[in-house]
Motif scaffolding. Structure first.
Motif, PDB file in Angstrom:
ATOM      1  N   PRO A 315       0.805  -1.236   0.000  1.00  0.00           N
ATOM      2  CA  PRO A 315       0.000   0.000   0.000  1.00  0.00           C
ATOM      3  C   PRO A 315       0.830   1.274   0.000  1.00  0.00           C
ATOM      4  N   ILE A 316       2.031   1.253   0.593  1.00  0.00           N
ATOM      5  CA  ILE A 316       2.905   2.438   0.548  1.00  0.00           C
ATOM      6  C   ILE A 316       3.342   2.703  -0.883  1.00  0.00           C
ATOM      7  N   GLY A 317       3.748   1.629  -1.586  1.00  0.00           N
ATOM      8  CA  GLY A 317       4.129   1.792  -2.988  1.00  0.00           C
ATOM      9  C   GLY A 317       2.957   2.236  -3.850  1.00  0.00           C
ATOM     10  N   VAL A 318       1.775   1.701  -3.566  1.00  0.00           N
ATOM     11  CA  VAL A 318       0.574   2.097  -4.310  1.00  0.00           C
ATOM     12  C   VAL A 318       0.285   3.577  -4.096  1.00  0.00           C
ATOM     13  N   LEU A 319       0.414   4.043  -2.865  1.00  0.00           N
ATOM     14  CA  LEU A 319       0.188   5.465  -2.566  1.00  0.00           C
ATOM     15  C   LEU A 319       1.159   6.341  -3.350  1.00  0.00           C
ATOM     16  N   MET A 320       2.424   5.922  -3.433  1.00  0.00           N
ATOM     17  CA  MET A 320       3.412   6.689  -4.194  1.00  0.00           C
ATOM     18  C   MET A 320       3.053   6.720  -5.679  1.00  0.00           C
ATOM     19  N   VAL A 321       2.611   5.585  -6.218  1.00  0.00           N
ATOM     20  CA  VAL A 321       2.247   5.529  -7.641  1.00  0.00           C
ATOM     21  C   VAL A 321       1.066   6.445  -7.929  1.00  0.00           C
ATOM     22  N   VAL A 322       0.040   6.391  -7.082  1.00  0.00           N
ATOM     23  CA  VAL A 322      -1.144   7.237  -7.303  1.00  0.00           C
ATOM     24  C   VAL A 322      -0.756   8.707  -7.223  1.00  0.00           C
ATOM     25  N   PHE A 323       0.058   9.074  -6.251  1.00  0.00           N
ATOM     26  CA  PHE A 323       0.472  10.477  -6.108  1.00  0.00           C
ATOM     27  C   PHE A 323       1.286  10.937  -7.315  1.00  0.00           C
ATOM     28  N   LEU A 324       2.264  10.135  -7.726  1.00  0.00           N
ATOM     29  CA  LEU A 324       3.165  10.558  -8.808  1.00  0.00           C
ATOM     30  C   LEU A 324       2.473  10.535 -10.165  1.00  0.00           C
ATOM     31  N   ARG A 325       1.499   9.660 -10.355  1.00  0.00           N
ATOM     32  CA  ARG A 325       0.826   9.596 -11.642  1.00  0.00           C
ATOM     33  C   ARG A 325      -0.346  10.572 -11.730  1.00  0.00           C
ATOM     34  N   VAL A 326      -1.142  10.672 -10.660  1.00  0.00           N
ATOM     35  CA  VAL A 326      -2.350  11.488 -10.714  1.00  0.00           C
ATOM     36  C   VAL A 326      -2.040  12.960 -10.495  1.00  0.00           C
ATOM     37  N   LEU A 327      -1.203  13.282  -9.557  1.00  0.00           N
ATOM     38  CA  LEU A 327      -0.918  14.683  -9.227  1.00  0.00           C
ATOM     39  C   LEU A 327       0.311  15.227  -9.941  1.00  0.00           C
ATOM     40  N   ILE A 328       1.358  14.411 -10.038  1.00  0.00           N
ATOM     41  CA  ILE A 328       2.588  14.886 -10.690  1.00  0.00           C
ATOM     42  C   ILE A 328       2.524  14.684 -12.192  1.00  0.00           C
ATOM     43  N   GLY A 329       1.964  13.549 -12.647  1.00  0.00           N
ATOM     44  CA  GLY A 329       1.837  13.307 -14.084  1.00  0.00           C
ATOM     45  C   GLY A 329       2.982  12.530 -14.688  1.00  0.00           C
ATOM     46  N   ILE A 330       3.696  11.727 -13.905  1.00  0.00           N
ATOM     47  CA  ILE A 330       4.783  10.916 -14.439  1.00  0.00           C
ATOM     48  C   ILE A 330       4.197   9.714 -15.170  1.00  0.00           C
ATOM     49  N   LYS A 331       4.674   9.446 -16.366  1.00  0.00           N
ATOM     50  CA  LYS A 331       4.209   8.308 -17.148  1.00  0.00           C
ATOM     51  C   LYS A 331       5.035   7.081 -16.800  1.00  0.00           C
ATOM     52  N   THR A 332       4.367   5.931 -16.696  1.00  0.00           N
ATOM     53  CA  THR A 332       5.049   4.677 -16.391  1.00  0.00           C
ATOM     54  C   THR A 332       4.601   3.604 -17.363  1.00  0.00           C
ATOM     55  N   SER A 333       5.423   2.583 -17.488  1.00  0.00           N
ATOM     56  CA  SER A 333       5.087   1.431 -18.317  1.00  0.00           C
ATOM     57  C   SER A 333       4.363   0.418 -17.451  1.00  0.00           C
ATOM     58  N   GLY A 334       3.052   0.412 -17.513  1.00  0.00           N
ATOM     59  CA  GLY A 334       2.268  -0.425 -16.616  1.00  0.00           C
ATOM     60  C   GLY A 334       1.864   0.386 -15.389  1.00  0.00           C
ATOM     61  N   THR A 335       0.710   0.094 -14.855  1.00  0.00           N
ATOM     62  CA  THR A 335       0.193   0.903 -13.753  1.00  0.00           C
ATOM     63  C   THR A 335       0.967   0.672 -12.466  1.00  0.00           C
ATOM     64  N   PHE A 336       1.033  -0.571 -12.009  1.00  0.00           N
ATOM     65  CA  PHE A 336       1.658  -0.863 -10.716  1.00  0.00           C
ATOM     66  C   PHE A 336       2.928  -1.700 -10.861  1.00  0.00           C
ATOM     67  N   MET A 337       3.460  -1.751 -12.089  1.00  0.00           N
ATOM     68  CA  MET A 337       4.738  -2.419 -12.272  1.00  0.00           C
ATOM     69  C   MET A 337       5.835  -1.800 -11.405  1.00  0.00           C
ATOM     70  N   PRO A 338       5.893  -0.458 -11.225  1.00  0.00           N
ATOM     71  CA  PRO A 338       6.941   0.115 -10.379  1.00  0.00           C
ATOM     72  C   PRO A 338       6.896  -0.382  -8.931  1.00  0.00           C
ATOM     73  N   VAL A 339       5.705  -0.711  -8.421  1.00  0.00           N
ATOM     74  CA  VAL A 339       5.604  -1.205  -7.044  1.00  0.00           C
ATOM     75  C   VAL A 339       6.299  -2.552  -6.912  1.00  0.00           C
ATOM     76  N   LEU A 340       6.059  -3.440  -7.891  1.00  0.00           N
ATOM     77  CA  LEU A 340       6.700  -4.755  -7.844  1.00  0.00           C
ATOM     78  C   LEU A 340       8.204  -4.640  -8.034  1.00  0.00           C
ATOM     79  N   ILE A 341       8.621  -3.719  -8.882  1.00  0.00           N
ATOM     80  CA  ILE A 341      10.058  -3.498  -9.055  1.00  0.00           C
ATOM     81  C   ILE A 341      10.670  -2.956  -7.756  1.00  0.00           C
ATOM     82  N   ALA A 342       9.940  -2.069  -7.065  1.00  0.00           N
ATOM     83  CA  ALA A 342      10.430  -1.534  -5.799  1.00  0.00           C
ATOM     84  C   ALA A 342      10.575  -2.632  -4.753  1.00  0.00           C
ATOM     85  N   LEU A 343       9.622  -3.588  -4.731  1.00  0.00           N
ATOM     86  CA  LEU A 343       9.750  -4.723  -3.825  1.00  0.00           C
ATOM     87  C   LEU A 343      10.995  -5.543  -4.126  1.00  0.00           C
ATOM     88  N   ALA A 344      11.305  -5.686  -5.431  1.00  0.00           N
ATOM     89  CA  ALA A 344      12.530  -6.399  -5.797  1.00  0.00           C
ATOM     90  C   ALA A 344      13.760  -5.614  -5.364  1.00  0.00           C
TER      91      ALA A 344
END
Length: 502
Positions: A315-344
């Motif tokens: 959920p911490i990673g999800v919160l970061m993704v929502v903040f950076l994508r919805v408010l900041i506007g950073i584009k990513t390849s896949g919605t929550f792929m960065p969270v799984l990469i962060a876990l790795a």
């Protein structure tokens, strides 16, 4: 127009419930808000000694039940003795040693670890019975009645009567009546007898002064008097009132601390040592002692606890993704792929994870470019990419082992299916949008994964998400609020820079 009031009420309830749960966890269960906090603890050893006469022996020893101190661990050392703990009406907790026959000197040990709770007031569980008046000897009766009447006239309540009496006992120039009474009675017994004759509940209690690295300490007698639902502490021997900072009340039932049947010359002495221990471990011990671990993650086996510590970071990673994508506007390849990469990254460390991710994706894109020329179906192509990714990870792992790079062995923690889909998406994006968009989305994914890793790897965050489960309700409330945002992203505002210039 559809009203958003129910939505905001839901968000407010989630936020309030989450904060309340965290505060309750901290206040009621003493779970620290920050990791690594230490608390002061006291280790107290009580040594009970007596002479056995060859007859059956039963030793009854009062145990501490002081609200100012929480008992964490208690154990005994008594070879050859039966042992049990009795707790009559939750007021007189006693250790009982028994043996069929005991001869010579006998030494029994009781050890306890305590932590201060900060609760110095002694609340009465129920109103005590009216005390039995004391019958004075003929030689003391007149003096006792005169002293009692003089003090009674200068008081207004039971508490003030005890205060004035305590002051009278320790005056610089005591009256002849007080001197006469003290010559035949101890100050503690005399204090209690006078109070009982005025129908004021009072009892003798024992206290132990806690001092670091002290041995062969003895108990000190105090008097507790009852007034309006509370017990107040007095020391008639020196005229003080109230609890000293380092005092541990050992026996509060009004009964003797040590009773030995079948032995003589009984005595008890104390040794103590001050120490510090983990605040979190202390709170777990308190929960276990209070049987409050029945609905806690700490009741799970260690393997499952370790698994949940990783899952609850998502959920911490999800919160970061929502903040950076919805408010900041950073584009990513896949919605929550960065969270799984962060876990790795948490398993591989950040630098090793970034290098491994870039190498795997670069090699995968080259092989994917060849597969696109074979005109394979989507299912077959993705399957081939997955197998290729496994092969790439295996090759890099072997090379790292051969070169002695132990960090490279952790590359196996990367989610292989996610990497395969990332390679597939980037390959299609390269064909449709060009390499620039691949770099933007790939770089955005790595940036979001890095920021999510920094948030998820913080020790205080890991402590919060596992020990304060209410924090997840707060995260849910924040995600719901950000999900209502439909305005411009921060990175989109650069389009209006020419207007700002004019």
């Amino acid at each position: 127009m559809h009203s958003k009031k129910p939505f905001y009420i839901l968000v407010a309830l989630l936020f309030i419930l989450g904060v309340s749960t965290c505060l309750y966890r901290s206040v009621e269960h003493h779970v620290p808000f920050l990791p690594g906090q230490q608390v002061q603890s006291w280790a107290v050893d009580a040594k009970v000694s007596f002479q056995g006469s060859g007859k059956p022996v039963e030793a009854s020893f009062s145990l501490p039940q002081d609200p100012a101190y929480e008992v964490l661990v208690e154990n005994t050392t008594s070879p050859g003795y039966g042992f049990s703990i009795s707790n009559a009406d939750n007021q007189d907790k006693r250790a009982i040693w028994s043996k069929r026959a005991a001869s010579g000197r006998q030494d029994l040990y009781y050890k306890v670890t305590l932590i201060p709770t900060g609760q110095t007031k002694i609340a009465a569980s129920e109103e005590p019975d009216a005390p039995t008046p004391y019958i004075w000897p003929a030689t003391e009766k007149a003096a006792a009645e005169q002293v009692t009447q003089e003090v009674w006239d200068h008081s207004a309540t039971n508490l003030s009567f005890a205060q004035q009496l305590n002051k009278e006992f320790n005056a610089t120039e005591r009256s002849q009546n007080v001197e006469l009474l003290l010559s035949g009675n101890s100050a503690t017994k005399l204090f209690i007898n006078i109070l009982h004759n005025k129908a004021i509940p009072a009892r003798e209690v024992s206290g132990l002064y806690l001092e670091d690295q002290r041995r062969r300490q003895e108990l000190v007698n105090f008097v507790e008097i009852y007034n309006e639902g509370q017990w107040y502490l007095f020391n008639p021997n020196d005229g003080t009132q109230g609890r000293p900072e380092n005092l541990l009340l050992w026996g509060q039932s009004g009964k003797s601390v040590l009773d030995v049947i079948g032995g003589t010359n009984s005595q008890v002495s104390f040794s103590m040592l001050q120490d510090t221990r983990s605040a979190l471990a202390t709170s777990i011990d308190i929960l276990r002692n209070n049987d409050a671990l029945s609905f806690s993650l700490y009741q799970l086996p260690l393997e499952e606890q370790s698994l949940f510590k990783g899952i609850l970071l998502i959920p911490i990673g999800v919160l970061m993704v929502v903040f950076l994508r919805v408010l900041i506007g950073i584009k990513t390849s896949g919605t929550f792929m960065p969270v799984l990469i962060a876990l790795a990254f948490i398993q591989t460390t950040l630098f090793t994870g970034l290098v491994g991710f870039l190498l795997i994706v670069a090699c995968g894109l080259m092989i994917r470019a060849y597969l696109s020329q074979l005109n394979l179906l989507l299912i077959s192509r993705i399957s081939a990419v997955i197998i290729v990714v496994i092969g790439i990870i295996g090759v890099f792992t072997l090379l790292s082992y051969k070169l002695g790079l132990s960090e490279g062995l952790t590359i196996t923690f990367f989610p292989m299916i996610i990497l395969a889909w990332t390679i597939e998406r980037m390959s299609i994006l390269w064909e449709e949008e060009g390499p620039k968009e691949v770099v933007i989305q790939g770089g955005g994914s790595l940036l979001v994964a890095t920021l999510a890793y920094l948030a998820m790897s913080a020790s205080w965050v890991q402590h919060w998400v596992f020990n304060f489960l209410g924090i997840h309700l707060i995260i849910l409330a924040l995600v719901l609020v950000m999900g209502q945002y439909t305005g411009y992203r921060l990175l989109e505002l650069r389009r209006f820079k020419p207007l700002a210039g004019e």
